[in-house]
Design an enzyme around this catalytic site. Structure first.
Site, PDB file in Angstrom:
ATOM      1  N   HIS A 138       0.831  -1.203   0.000  1.00  0.00           N
ATOM      2  CA  HIS A 138       0.000   0.000   0.000  1.00  0.00           C
ATOM      3  C   HIS A 138       0.866   1.254   0.000  1.00  0.00           C
ATOM      4  CE1 HIS A 138      -3.220  -2.803   1.196  1.00  0.00           C
ATOM      5  NE2 HIS A 138      -4.027  -1.893   0.689  1.00  0.00           N
ATOM      6  N   LYS A 142      -0.479   4.902   4.529  1.00  0.00           N
ATOM      7  CA  LYS A 142      -1.368   3.963   5.219  1.00  0.00           C
ATOM      8  C   LYS A 142      -0.824   3.664   6.611  1.00  0.00           C
ATOM      9  CE  LYS A 142      -3.793  -0.450   4.607  1.00  0.00           C
ATOM     10  NZ  LYS A 142      -5.113   0.169   4.839  1.00  0.00           N
TER      11      LYS A 142
END
Length: 248
Positions: A138, A142
């Site tokens: 990600h 995040k």
């Protein structure tokens, strides 16, 4: 549309606007941008517009008012917001006894189909001795690791195997060979990666890989719209995206 002025709310508005079989008749948001093509209410309690279903991409703080509205008006809800406490999850379960509620850790149709495929793969490959590893990637902003989706994928495999596995998140502290009863979950954070999940079944002289890559967050909005079409008119109950992807 709950959370209509947020990024995902605007994406849902655009997607629904391109369909002929669906229309957003009202929105809920504490901040009205003035750009929505429908009336926006600061609270669900203020809304007097009739609707068939609510899509929620808002905040965990909005749950109480949203559930009260849905139960009172008997309007099904697709809950796309994440981060609920256990107490709030219990509230959702209780509300589902009175009105149809659909909630999923990931609204992507692809991810939910992947979960179904992994269950079938695990039933064949796990008894044959294949090791199972999950790698998720990600963007660098995040906060949580591993992702909720990675855990949901592991849960799908574990469910198919009657809870036979434990999850390993960090092998750097271990000085031992891999245990057969574990699923390894590794997280990568960098750049602007929207989301990538890879599941490996590693056996003797062969590896089988399942992979899902998200190139845009719009896939979550598309899944939510599909879920709304599915949920409209459904009786009270707790539904998931697995119900949406069932054939027929």
């Amino acid at each position: 549309m709950s959370g209509c002025c947020g990024h995902m709310g605007q994406v849902v508005t655009e997607i629904v606007g391109s369909r002929e079989d669906m229309e957003i008749v009202a929105g809920f948001d504490v901040y009205d941008s003035g750009r929505m093509p429908y009336p926006v209410y600061a609270s669900p309690a203020d809304c007097d517009v009739e609707a068939d279903v609510v899509i929620d991409f808002s905040s965990v703080k909005a749950l109480d008012g949203l559930l009260a509205y849905c139960v009172e008006k008997q309007v099904p809800a697709v809950l796309c917001t994440t981060g609920y406490t256990q107490e709030q999850l219990d509230q959702i379960t209780a509300a589902s006894e009175k009105v149809a509620i659909l909630k999923s850790a990931n609204m992507s149709l692809g991810i939910n189909l992947l979960q179904a495929l992994l269950k079938e793969a695990a039933k064949v490959l796990a008894p044959a001795g294949f090791d199972i590893e999950i790698v998720e990637k990600h963007h660098n902003r995040k906060l949580d690791a591993p992702s909720g989706t990675a855990i949901a994928l592991a849960d799908s495999i574990n469910e198919a195997m009657d809870g036979a596995y434990e999850y390993t998140y960090d092998r750097s502290r271990q000085k031992k060979s891999r245990d057969k009863s574990e699923i390894g979950i590794s997280a990568v954070r960098g750049g602007t990666i929207v989301g990538e999940h890879e599941v490996l079944f590693a056996g003797l002289d062969e590896v089988i890989e399942f992979k899902h890559t998200a190139y845009s967050r719009s896939i979550f909005a598309k899944g939510a719209v599909q879920a709304a079409a599915f949920l409209s008119g459904k009786p009270a109950g707790y539904y998931g995206m697995d119900d949406v992807i069932q054939p027929g």
